[in-house]
Design a protein around this motif. Structure first.
Motif, short mmCIF file in Angstrom:
data_model
loop_
_atom_site.label_atom_id
_atom_site.label_comp_id
_atom_site.label_asym_id
_atom_site.label_seq_id
_atom_site.Cartn_x
_atom_site.Cartn_y
_atom_site.Cartn_z
N UNK A 76 -12.87 10.26 -1.25
CA UNK A 76 -11.99 9.47 -2.13
C UNK A 76 -10.55 9.45 -1.62
N UNK A 77 -10.16 10.52 -0.91
CA UNK A 77 -8.84 10.51 -0.29
C UNK A 77 -8.76 9.42 0.78
N UNK A 78 -9.77 9.44 1.67
CA UNK A 78 -9.76 8.47 2.76
C UNK A 78 -9.94 7.05 2.23
N UNK A 79 -10.81 6.89 1.23
CA UNK A 79 -11.06 5.55 0.69
C UNK A 79 -9.76 4.94 0.17
N UNK A 80 -9.03 5.70 -0.66
CA UNK A 80 -7.79 5.17 -1.21
C UNK A 80 -6.77 4.89 -0.12
N UNK A 81 -6.58 5.87 0.76
CA UNK A 81 -5.60 5.71 1.83
C UNK A 81 -5.94 4.51 2.70
N UNK A 82 -7.21 4.41 3.08
CA UNK A 82 -7.63 3.32 3.95
C UNK A 82 -7.38 1.97 3.30
N UNK A 83 -7.81 1.83 2.05
CA UNK A 83 -7.75 0.53 1.42
C UNK A 83 -6.30 0.10 1.18
N UNK A 84 -5.42 1.04 0.88
CA UNK A 84 -4.04 0.65 0.61
C UNK A 84 -3.27 0.43 1.91
N UNK A 85 -3.37 1.40 2.84
CA UNK A 85 -2.48 1.37 4.00
C UNK A 85 -3.08 0.66 5.21
N UNK A 86 -4.40 0.70 5.33
CA UNK A 86 -4.99 0.19 6.57
C UNK A 86 -5.89 -1.01 6.34
N UNK A 87 -6.09 -1.39 5.08
CA UNK A 87 -6.78 -2.64 4.81
C UNK A 87 -5.84 -3.60 4.07
N UNK A 88 -5.34 -3.17 2.91
CA UNK A 88 -4.54 -4.06 2.07
C UNK A 88 -3.30 -4.58 2.76
#
Lengths: 548, 266, 196
Positions: free
Chosen positions: A74-86
């Motif tokens: 869940x850490x990586x999911x949130x970080x990924x989606x905000x910083x590296x996808x969104x």
């Protein structure tokens, strides 16, 4: 020279030369495409993490994922989606479109632009490099509350990879913000006033201002965290008088404008798609621009609504609740303007409009649950429950993702010269809509029933089972829609219908050049006299500038 | 870096930026330094070296004549934009099927400001009347008004509120003047947008808005300053709002209408 | 642009994108330093152990370095003016600016040496050390970058790479330098006047 070769004939070059061309490019269009491809790759990775977490929550006391792995996911999911996808997908699309829309040959600082992309990518890789360090990825949640991130509690270098990855990619984001402001203010086509730029450009201007104000505090907070971990500083160390509270304030001072950084460009894309597909001008352009700027400034003063439960003073609670609800007003203005644009229009129900309509209906619901959460008294009850998870996914998927899909379907012909398959797009849309509602609506219920977020499993008999099972089924329905989209992107590149320069009979400058555009964008830039320069060219007997 | 702004008017060449590897290398250097902090100093050193080299290379690109190249415009030109006259018809007065009514003349916005000023002068009269009738001094309502803004003014020191406090009076007058102006301005903007009949406009400005305003104040004060709310006589409060609303609306309605600028200019 | 003139449109002059970009960048830098200043102020007097600011911060030294830095804003302005006027002296004023920057850095280095070696105050000693070294250190890092920029511009100018009377590299470096100066005024006020 290499960049003069049109993108689609690049197979003539050898693979190495082709790759080299992309590595050294300073062309805003190629950089934009790389941003979007990177974002889609991270979307699939982050999505996989989400699906695995949903499977773990399918049954009470399941042991599909170990607790630590769940926390890391869940850490990586949130970080990924905000910083590296969104952010990358929005910055990438803006990169591609803003110079074309304002009739410029490139961004103001093309090399800085390339640097911004590469540090964003390397930042993402650095975060994921944490899989290979002792202790594995961080298990701290995407907002990484102190003192959980201090050396005492997170010994491995995973947290360092996370913090430095965000720090490095933040540099790229700030560079993009600087670049957009300079480009939009200084490089518009002759005659194009700021109140004549396509509306998407307004939202990018707003987003860039927010980036410039909100990302540096995050950078500073991350620096403090790294100093704490490596140089023995005490910023977030309560035993030496430091305060976890400071991290909360700094993080959310970034974190709340961040959600507007993520949603404003989607607003812009909707504002391009809705007029073209309802064959009417955007209703209330000036009010939309004002509302955008109002959102930019109000949203800088709402961050502590994430922190009602830490025990601020009553006055602060009231201030932040009031300010947060205030954001609803300019947002509501926008919703009504889109509706008024649609009203009485001759709707062309192609995939871009479909996604735009999905955006409109879903985002309103997400906005309303946001008002519920902004109410401090209610927030005390449902803070950190699945209600919050349901709410922000509703906004970020119902808002950003639907908006981005509308935009990607709208501009794909411009980027590649070919149309996306409408059939696949419709499958994607309905799977996404149904799966999305089924995933996140039950989360609101589970949240109200008291299910905390970020628990790796739960006890049976709490009444949460059904809601979790519905959500997991929804996630499994949603997942293929993203794969269909990825497939559509690749398949249509070769097999899509030829698009021509202006497949949608649109009005803005990016459709006045070839698809795909040459590296120099325009042979000659027309003088702009209205908000719809291409309309003026198409309708010389009835130009727009007469009416503005 | 502004050279790419330069657009040659004619000619097949355009000056574009040369591709360069230094931005990527600079990014790599920064990322490696980050990785070095997280893992081992070796990365830190390597990243530092790459960063420095990339910076020097980048500055080299910025020198005149180094970073740019003439690029031929060899791509096929875009399809010529075809004129499509009459493809879409504009809405004009008389277009069948659409409601299309715009007033030719409306009250000017400045009338609202005047209305607000006149209303602001008349409005204190019922407030003073109430103060005298209910046995308070005339400073009491003024102090109450100032108290909505100042912390520490609440129901505990009622005797204090009967006295003349120049600061409180000043604050009260400022609040009153500002609110009168703002709401008057609101009248000037809003009243021309509703159906142009005196009854409607008076009803809206003289009854509806004061009612909403009274309700808002009642609700907000119960949150912001409950002690103070108990000291307000709400029927009288509403009365003074009605006096303001009717006066301001009357001033707006009686003002001379001005012609609306036609959409799209002349 | 001739087309625009032909159709009778006034084409308004656009601001130079490089200058706009620099302003935008400086705005983000201001946000960064504001965060560090907030961190310093929030933790003022919250240290559990000594030393405290009044015990160890030497005001005469810092007043000296401050004067150096403020003077350098004047010299960089004179350098720009000399270049614009076409008169000589640009290189001297510009070099003097860099030299004043180096003196400032030397002063800071001396201050840090005495703090660390004599008073035993480091980043890890207490909250004061943590926030002080972070805030002042980031400012010093910016001064260092500024000195490197000044010297680079000077070198390029000497080789004739920056033609004209108002090369944008000169203007932007000067803006950056003024900004770093402005930040120091805030840091000085917060750390050495109010916080001491």
């Amino acid at each position: 020279m290499a960049t003069a070769v049109p993108e689609l004939s690049r197979e003539r070059l050898s693979l190495v030369a082709g790759l080299h061309e992309w590595v050294v490019t300073v062309d805003h269009k190629k950089i934009g495409v790389m941003y979007v491809l990177m974002a889609i790759a991270f979307l699939l990775i982050g999505g996989l993490e989400a699906v695995l977490m949903r499977v773990q929550l399918l049954w009470p006391r399941a042991d599909f994922l170990p607790p630590l792995t769940f926390n890391q996911f869940f850490t990586l999911h949130g970080t990924t989606m905000v910083f590296f996808m969104g952010m990358p997908i929005l910055i990438g699309m803006a990169n591609y479109l803003v110079p074309l829309m304002i009739g410029a040959r490139d961004m103001a600082f093309p090399r800085l632009n390339a640097m911004g992309f590469w540090v964003t990518l390397f930042g993402g890789l650095l975060v994921y490099a944490s899989f290979f360090v002792p202790g594995g990825p961080p298990a701290i949640g995407w907002f990484a509350y102190a003192p959980l991130t201090e050396k005492t509690f997170a010994r491995g270098p995973g947290v360092d990879c996370w913090a430095l990855g965000l720090l490095v990619s933040g540099v790229g984001t700030i560079a993009a913000g600087v670049n957009f402001v300079a480009t939009i203010v200084g490089m518009r086509a002759p005659g194009m006033k700021l109140r004549q730029v396509p509306f998407f450009v307004w939202t990018i201007l707003g987003t860039s201002i927010q980036i410039l104000v909100a990302i540096p505090p995050l950078t500073a907070a991350l620096v403090m965290l790294i100093f704490d971990r490596h140089l023995g500083a005490h910023f977030f160390d309560p035993q030496a008088g430091g305060s976890a509270y400071l991290w909360m304030h700094l993080f959310w001072f970034f974190g709340h404008p961040e959600v507007y950084i993520l949603v404003l460009p989607a607003f812009g894309m909707i504002s391009e798609v809705v007029p073209v597909f309802s064959r009417k001008v955007l209703f209330g352009y000036e009010f939309m621009a004002l509302a955008t700027m109002a959102i930019v400034f109000i949203s800088l003063g709402v961050w502590a609504h994430h922190m009602f439960t830490v025990g601020m003073s009553r006055t602060l609670d009231m201030f932040f609740a009031g300010a947060s609800m205030l954001v609803g007003i300019p947002t509501g203005i926008k919703i009504f303007n889109w509706l008024a644009t649609l009203y009485g229009g001759k709707l062309v129900l192609k995939s871009p409009l479909l996604f735009a309509l999905g955006f409109l209906s879903m985002f309103v619901i997400g906005g309303l649950t946001g008002i519920i959460l902004a109410c401090a008294a209610v927030n005390f009850q449902i803070h950190d429950t699945y209600f919050v998870v349901g709410h922000f996914h509703w906004v970020l998927i119902g808002g950003t993702v639907f908006g981005v899909f509308a935009g990607l379907h709208y501009w794909y012909p411009k980027v590649t010269g070919r149309m996306l398959s409408e059939r696949l797009a419709k499958w994607q849309f309905w799977l996404l809509l149904v799966g999305f509602i089924l995933t996140f609506a039950p989360m609101h219920v589970a949240g109200v029933l008291g299910m905390p977020r970020r628990i790796y499993t739960y006890e049976p008999g709490r009444g949460w089972d059904l809601w979790n099972q519905l959500a997991t089924v929804g996630a499994l329905i949603q997942a293929p829609s993203y794969l269909i989209f990825a497939f559509n992107l690749v398949w249509s590149l070769r097999h899509g219908e030829l698009a021509g320069d202006d497949p949608w009979d649109a009005w803005t400058l990016e459709w006045a050049t070839t698809s795909p555009p040459p590296s120099y964008n325009f042979e000659s830039v027309p003088v702009v006299r209205s908000r719809r320069p291409l309309w003026d060219l198409k309708h010389p007997d009835d130009p727009d500038w007469k009416y503005e | 870096m502004a050279e790419e702004l330069h657009r040659p008017e004619e000619g097949p060449n355009v000056e574009m930026l040369k591709p360069t590897v230094w931005p990527m290398m600079l990014g790599l250097g920064v990322a490696l330094m980050g990785a070095g902090v997280a893992t081992s100093p070796a990365f830190l050193a390597l990243g530092g070296v790459i960063f420095a080299a990339a910076l020097v290379g980048w500055v080299g690109d910025l020198l005149p004549g180094r970073g740019h190249a003439e690029e031929p415009m060899i791509a096929p030109p875009p399809e010529p934009v075809a004129a499509r006259p009459g493809a879409v018809e504009r809405l004009r007065p008389g277009t069948p099927g659409y409601r299309f009514m715009l007033p030719l003349k409306v009250h000017p916005v400045s009338a609202g400001v005047r209305g607000g000023l006149v209303g602001g002068v008349v409005m204190p009269l019922p407030a003073f009347a109430w103060a005298l009738l209910s046995g308070h001094s005339i400073w009491f309502p003024v102090n109450l008004l100032a108290g909505t803004l100042l912390p520490g003014v609440d129901g505990t020191n009622l005797a204090e509120l009967e006295q003349l406090h120049p600061t409180l009076v000043l604050i009260g007058v400022v609040i009153h003047a500002a609110m009168s102006l703002v709401i008057g301005l609101l009248y000037g903007v809003l009243l021309p947008t509703i159906p142009q009949r005196v009854v409607w406009q008076m009803a809206c400005g003289g009854v509806l808005v004061p009612l909403i305003w009274t309700g808002l104040c009642y609700g907000l004060m119960s949150v912001a300053n409950p002690a103070l709310r108990a000291n307000v006589d709400w029927p009288w409060f509403a009365t003074s709002q009605f006096v303001f609303g009717l006066t301001a609306a009357a001033v707006v309605v009686r003002s001379e209408k001005v012609a609306v600028a036609p959409a799209g200019g002349p | 642009m001739s087309e625009a003139v032909a159709v009778g449109l006034a084409v308004e002059p656009r601001p130079d994108p490089r200058k706009v970009g620099m302003l935008a960048f400086l705005a983000s830098e201001a946000a960064f330093f504001s965060t560090l200043v907030v961190g310093y102020v929030v933790y003022l007097g919250k240290s559990i152990t000594g030393p405290t600011p009044p015990e160890v911060l030497s005001r005469p030294l810092v007043v000296g370095t401050t004067v150096c830095l403020l003077t350098s804003s004047y010299t960089v302005h004179r350098a720009e003016r000399a270049l614009r006027a076409g008169a000589g002296g640009f290189a001297h004023w510009w070099a003097a600016t860099a030299a004043l920057g180096v003196v400032f850095l030397a002063g800071t280095a001396y201050e840090w040496y005495s703090l660390i070696a004599v008073h035993g105050l480091t980043l890890g000693t207490n909250l004061f050390g943590t926030t002080f070294f972070t805030l002042v250190g980031f400012h010093a890092a910016h001064v260092t970058i500024g000195v490197v920029m000044l010297l680079t511009v000077l070198g390029l100018w000497r080789r004739g790479h920056l033609p004209g009377r108002e090369p944008v590299a000169v203007t932007l470096t000067a803006w950056y330098w003024h900004f770093v100066d402005g930040v120091w005024v805030v840091v000085f006020t917060v750390v050495y006047v109010v916080g001491r």
